[in-house]
Structures are given as structure tokens and as C-alpha cells.
Design a protein around this motif. Structure first.
Motif, short mmCIF file in Angstrom:
data_model
loop_
_atom_site.label_atom_id
_atom_site.label_comp_id
_atom_site.label_asym_id
_atom_site.label_seq_id
_atom_site.Cartn_x
_atom_site.Cartn_y
_atom_site.Cartn_z
N GLY A 32 0.74 -1.19 0.01
CA GLY A 32 -0.01 0.03 -0.03
C GLY A 32 0.76 1.24 -0.01
O GLY A 32 0.33 2.39 0.22
N ARG A 33 2.11 1.19 -0.49
CA ARG A 33 3.04 2.32 -0.48
C ARG A 33 3.04 2.90 -1.68
O ARG A 33 2.82 2.39 -2.63
CB ARG A 33 4.36 2.01 0.21
N ASN A 34 3.55 4.22 -1.81
CA ASN A 34 3.69 4.82 -3.23
C ASN A 34 4.59 4.11 -3.84
O ASN A 34 6.01 4.13 -3.65
CB ASN A 34 4.03 6.25 -2.56
N LEU A 35 4.61 3.61 -4.97
CA LEU A 35 5.32 2.89 -5.95
C LEU A 35 6.34 3.72 -6.55
O LEU A 35 7.56 3.41 -6.60
CB LEU A 35 4.66 2.35 -7.13
N GLY A 36 6.26 5.03 -6.93
CA GLY A 36 7.38 5.76 -7.65
C GLY A 36 8.13 6.14 -6.52
O GLY A 36 9.54 6.08 -6.61
#
Length: 60
Positions: A32-36
Motif C-alpha cells: 500500500g505504499r507509493n510505487l514511485g
């Protein structure tokens, strides 16, 4: 034939470092974290980012 400016082993290590960073980004994204952000962290941090992604709690 001229020699490469850097030892070829270093190229393999850098490739493996980036591969591990990509895996870290994928693990973090699935939690659930920011991929970028994690892709950048993974490419810079490599193995350290991989272990951080494994140990963090899921947001979902």
C-alpha cells in the motif's frame, strides 16, 4: 580491443542492485505504499530498501 573503463564485475553488481531495488519497490507497493517513491528509494538503496520493505507493516 580496448578494456572497459570499469571492471565488468561492477556492472553485474550494479545491475543486481537495481534489480533488488525493483523488487523492494514492488513489495512496498503491494503493502500500500507509493510505487514511485519506493522505486527511487529502491534504486538508490538497493538491499537496504529491500529489507525495509520486507519489515514494514501493510497500510491496507
Amino acid at each position: 580491443m580496448p578494456q572497459p573503463p570499469i571492471d565488468p564485475t561492477l556492472y553485474w553488481l550494479l545491475t543486481f542492485h537495481c534489480f533488488i531495488g525493483g523488487i523492494a519497490a514492488t513489495i512496498a507497493w503491494r503493502k500500500g505504499r507509493n510505487l514511485g517513491l519506493w522505486l527511487i528509494l529502491g534504486l538508490v538503496g538497493g538491499t537496504a530498501a529491500f529489507f525495509a520493505a520486507l519489515l514494514m507493516k501493510s497500510k491496507k
